[in-house]
Design a protein around this motif. Structure first.
Motif, PDB file in Angstrom:
ATOM      1  N   GLY A  22      -6.315 -17.209  -3.511  1.00 40.29           N
ATOM      2  CA  GLY A  22      -7.415 -16.962  -4.433  1.00 40.29           C
ATOM      3  C   GLY A  22      -7.888 -15.531  -4.505  1.00 40.29           C
ATOM      4  N   GLN A  23      -7.129 -14.594  -3.939  1.00 33.94           N
ATOM      5  CA  GLN A  23      -7.523 -13.189  -3.949  1.00 33.94           C
ATOM      6  C   GLN A  23      -6.604 -12.400  -4.876  1.00 33.94           C
ATOM      7  OE1 GLN A  23     -10.276 -12.079  -2.358  1.00 33.94           O
ATOM      8  NE2 GLN A  23     -10.572 -14.236  -1.790  1.00 33.94           N
ATOM      9  N   PRO A  24      -7.143 -11.389  -5.578  1.00 33.77           N
ATOM     10  CA  PRO A  24      -6.282 -10.540  -6.415  1.00 33.77           C
ATOM     11  C   PRO A  24      -5.144  -9.965  -5.578  1.00 33.77           C
ATOM     12  CG  PRO A  24      -8.590 -10.089  -6.861  1.00 33.77           C
ATOM     13  CD  PRO A  24      -8.560 -11.000  -5.663  1.00 33.77           C
ATOM     14  N   VAL A  25      -3.989  -9.849  -6.192  1.00 31.86           N
ATOM     15  CA  VAL A  25      -2.776  -9.439  -5.485  1.00 31.86           C
ATOM     16  C   VAL A  25      -2.440  -8.000  -5.852  1.00 31.86           C
ATOM     17  CG1 VAL A  25      -0.366 -10.001  -4.997  1.00 31.86           C
ATOM     18  CG2 VAL A  25      -1.968 -11.830  -5.637  1.00 31.86           C
ATOM     19  N   GLY A  26      -2.288  -7.164  -4.832  1.00 21.80           N
ATOM     20  CA  GLY A  26      -1.998  -5.757  -5.055  1.00 21.80           C
ATOM     21  C   GLY A  26      -0.503  -5.451  -5.012  1.00 21.80           C
ATOM     22  N   SER A  27      -0.166  -4.237  -5.377  1.00 23.53           N
ATOM     23  CA  SER A  27       1.244  -3.835  -5.431  1.00 23.53           C
ATOM     24  C   SER A  27       1.876  -3.847  -4.050  1.00 23.53           C
ATOM     25  CB  SER A  27       1.359  -2.425  -6.035  1.00 23.53           C
ATOM     26  OG  SER A  27       0.869  -2.403  -7.354  1.00 23.53           O
ATOM     27  N   ARG A  28       1.131  -3.462  -3.027  1.00 23.90           N
ATOM     28  CA  ARG A  28       1.690  -3.446  -1.674  1.00 23.90           C
ATOM     29  C   ARG A  28       2.076  -4.855  -1.241  1.00 23.90           C
ATOM     30  NH1 ARG A  28      -1.485  -0.338   2.988  1.00 23.90           N
ATOM     31  NH2 ARG A  28      -0.897   1.371   1.569  1.00 23.90           N
ATOM     32  N   ALA A  29       1.202  -5.828  -1.508  1.00 18.38           N
ATOM     33  CA  ALA A  29       1.509  -7.211  -1.135  1.00 18.38           C
ATOM     34  C   ALA A  29       2.725  -7.711  -1.911  1.00 18.38           C
ATOM     35  CB  ALA A  29       0.305  -8.109  -1.402  1.00 18.38           C
ATOM     36  N   LEU A  30       2.815  -7.343  -3.185  1.00 11.94           N
ATOM     37  CA  LEU A  30       3.952  -7.788  -3.993  1.00 11.94           C
ATOM     38  C   LEU A  30       5.266  -7.203  -3.476  1.00 11.94           C
ATOM     39  CD1 LEU A  30       2.546  -7.666  -7.638  1.00 11.94           C
ATOM     40  CD2 LEU A  30       3.313  -9.683  -6.378  1.00 11.94           C
ATOM     41  N   SER A  31       5.237  -5.968  -3.006  1.00  4.59           N
ATOM     42  CA  SER A  31       6.458  -5.368  -2.483  1.00  4.59           C
ATOM     43  C   SER A  31       6.945  -6.090  -1.237  1.00  4.59           C
ATOM     44  CB  SER A  31       6.223  -3.882  -2.166  1.00  4.59           C
ATOM     45  OG  SER A  31       5.335  -3.733  -1.072  1.00  4.59           O
ATOM     46  N   HIS A  60     -12.701  -6.292 -12.127  1.00  7.08           N
ATOM     47  CA  HIS A  60     -13.357  -4.994 -11.990  1.00  7.08           C
ATOM     48  C   HIS A  60     -13.529  -4.579 -10.533  1.00  7.08           C
ATOM     49  CE1 HIS A  60     -14.028  -4.853 -16.261  1.00  7.08           C
ATOM     50  NE2 HIS A  60     -14.736  -5.970 -16.239  1.00  7.08           N
ATOM     51  N   THR A  61     -13.640  -5.555  -9.648  1.00  7.52           N
ATOM     52  CA  THR A  61     -13.963  -5.257  -8.253  1.00  7.52           C
ATOM     53  C   THR A  61     -12.741  -5.017  -7.389  1.00  7.52           C
ATOM     54  OG1 THR A  61     -13.997  -7.622  -7.771  1.00  7.52           O
ATOM     55  CG2 THR A  61     -16.091  -6.581  -8.369  1.00  7.52           C
ATOM     56  N   SER A  62     -11.529  -5.052  -7.959  1.00  5.81           N
ATOM     57  CA  SER A  62     -10.334  -4.978  -7.136  1.00  5.81           C
ATOM     58  C   SER A  62      -9.235  -4.216  -7.842  1.00  5.81           C
ATOM     59  CB  SER A  62      -9.834  -6.389  -6.797  1.00  5.81           C
ATOM     60  OG  SER A  62      -8.559  -6.350  -6.191  1.00  5.81           O
ATOM     61  N   ALA A  63      -8.370  -3.600  -7.016  1.00  5.91           N
ATOM     62  CA  ALA A  63      -7.194  -2.938  -7.563  1.00  5.91           C
ATOM     63  C   ALA A  63      -6.064  -3.920  -7.793  1.00  5.91           C
ATOM     64  CB  ALA A  63      -6.734  -1.828  -6.614  1.00  5.91           C
ATOM     65  N   GLY A  64      -6.193  -5.122  -7.251  1.00  4.49           N
ATOM     66  CA  GLY A  64      -5.179  -6.142  -7.434  1.00  4.49           C
ATOM     67  C   GLY A  64      -5.306  -6.833  -8.778  1.00  4.49           C
ATOM     68  N   ARG A  65      -4.380  -7.761  -9.039  1.00  7.64           N
ATOM     69  CA  ARG A  65      -4.371  -8.473 -10.314  1.00  7.64           C
ATOM     70  C   ARG A  65      -4.345  -9.980 -10.100  1.00  7.64           C
ATOM     71  NH1 ARG A  65      -1.718  -3.635 -11.249  1.00  7.64           N
ATOM     72  NH2 ARG A  65      -2.247  -2.583 -13.236  1.00  7.64           N
ATOM     73  N   VAL A  66      -4.790 -10.706 -11.133  1.00  5.35           N
ATOM     74  CA  VAL A  66      -4.804 -12.169 -11.105  1.00  5.35           C
ATOM     75  C   VAL A  66      -4.095 -12.676 -12.358  1.00  5.35           C
ATOM     76  CG1 VAL A  66      -6.975 -12.228  -9.813  1.00  5.35           C
ATOM     77  CG2 VAL A  66      -7.015 -12.345 -12.315  1.00  5.35           C
ATOM     78  N   PRO A  67      -3.518 -13.874 -12.309  1.00  3.70           N
ATOM     79  CA  PRO A  67      -2.863 -14.409 -13.513  1.00  3.70           C
ATOM     80  C   PRO A  67      -3.871 -14.845 -14.559  1.00  3.70           C
ATOM     81  CG  PRO A  67      -2.749 -15.988 -11.705  1.00  3.70           C
ATOM     82  CD  PRO A  67      -3.334 -14.741 -11.137  1.00  3.70           C
ATOM     83  N   THR A  68      -3.515 -14.684 -15.812  1.00  2.00           N
ATOM     84  CA  THR A  68      -4.300 -15.196 -16.930  1.00  2.00           C
ATOM     85  C   THR A  68      -3.759 -16.580 -17.307  1.00  2.00           C
ATOM     86  OG1 THR A  68      -2.778 -14.273 -18.556  1.00  2.00           O
ATOM     87  CG2 THR A  68      -4.593 -12.851 -17.811  1.00  2.00           C
TER      88      THR A  68
END
Length: 339
Positions: A22-31, A60-68
């Motif tokens: 349930g947390q936005p996912v960042g590029s580092r985690a995706l790598s 707005h509160t995170s550099a990560g992303r979430v699915p639409t």
């Protein structure tokens, strides 16, 4: 819009991680979780493209992303790996509840099993049955008050009070009942209604009105014997933060359960399709919340689709687990009702 293999892999990894925690996912985690040997810069570029195409969003509160909702749709349609579950264990669990019970109890138990297995809300649209009558009888209670008695082919008896504009005598009531039984017995009230308008014109107006009133009242009496939709586990959704995070969301959620109109439309629509259907919030006007998804499947009686069942939960649900639960429950309910 087609995604290349790299974008699909990253989107799949992002959706699965977001569903899990349930947390936005960042590029580092995706790598780390995608299995792709890509630089963080390359991953950021792919994520920017996916966001531009509307498949992911940046809170707005995170550099990560979430699915639409659009990203979830691509995930469930193209990228999802459905989880294998112990079909024999599920079948045993269902069969222990549903055999040797009346149809109404079977349906309620199916909704309860869907809820307990998914930990969300289980819903079953009850089987649509034609209101077929074997015979009717009129009993004069007092002036302008008549009791309509309807007997079905299975022997069920339904009663309805008729308030008439005319005081019918016993002979007229017997005549009207005999006419309906001889000409329409064994038909559904819907079929009888269609034929009555043309065939009763030659009768006296008063008698015609009585028979038309009987057909309407008989159909109403038989349709009241059970709920259109059985819902179990609504309270489970109060524990889902995505659905109960504010009063507006809660109001929409329980308005849907209370009114049932939109839910009935959605379930009726899915009964016209084949197999499991997934309705994702934000895509359909029939789903009242962007954060809600409904997974449905039709069920049958003796090879004919008669209703729909499903699971109502958050958009962030484990689809790979819920889909087989809904699919197998629909098949087992079909088997139980067809015995």
């Amino acid at each position: 819009m087609q995604l290349d293999t790299r974008a699909q892999t990253l989107l799949k990894a992002l959706v699965e991680r977001y569903i899990a925690d349930g947390q936005p996912v960042g590029s580092r985690a995706l790598s780390q979780i995608s299995g792709l040997e890509l630089s963080p810069a390359t991953i950021r570029n792919v994520m920017a493209d996916l966001e531009h195409m509307g498949f992911v969003a940046s809170p707005h509160t995170s550099a990560g992303r979430v699915p639409t909702p659009r990203g979830y749709r691509v995930f469930v349609d193209q990228l999802l790996t459905v989880q294998l579950i112990d079909e024999a264990a599920l079948e045993s669990r269902l069969q222990s509840r549903i055999f040797s019970t009346p149809p109404q109890k079977i349906i309620a138990n199916a909704a309860q099993v869907l809820s307990s297995l998914s930990q969300f809300a289980g819903v079953v649209m009850t089987a649509r049955q034609e209101s077929i009558f074997q015979q009717v009888e009129f009993l004069r209670l007092s002036e302008k008050r008549i009791l309509l008695v309807v007997v079905t082919p299975s022997g069920e008896v339904h009663n309805r009070l008729l308030l008439t504009a005319v005081d019918y005598n016993p002979s007229q009531l017997v005549q009207a009942a005999n006419y309906l039984n001889q000409n329409f017995g064994g038909l559904s009230f819907d079929d009888a209604r269609l034929r009555i308008n043309g065939e009763l014109r030659q009768l006296q107006d008063d008698m015609s009105r009585l028979m038309q009133a009987a057909v309407e009242a008989g159909s109403d009496a038989m349709s009241e014997k059970e709920e259109d939709v059985v819902i179990s586990g609504e309270r489970n959704l109060l524990n889902v933060a995505d659905l109960s995070s504010n009063m507006t969301s809660l109001r929409k959620l329980f308005d849907m359960f209370e009114q049932k109109t939109g839910l009935m439309q959605l379930l009726d629509m899915s009964s016209k399709a084949t197999g499991v259907q997934i309705f994702i919030g934000g895509e359909s006007n029939l789903v009242p919340m962007d954060e809600m998804s409904i997974v449905t499947a039709p069920y049958e009686v003796n090879g004919k689709i008669v209703g729909t069942l499903g699971v109502i939960g958050p958009t962030r649900m484990a689809y790979e687990r819920v889909i087989p639960i809904v699919d197998i429950t629909a098949k087992l309910l079909s088997n139980a009702l067809s015995h």
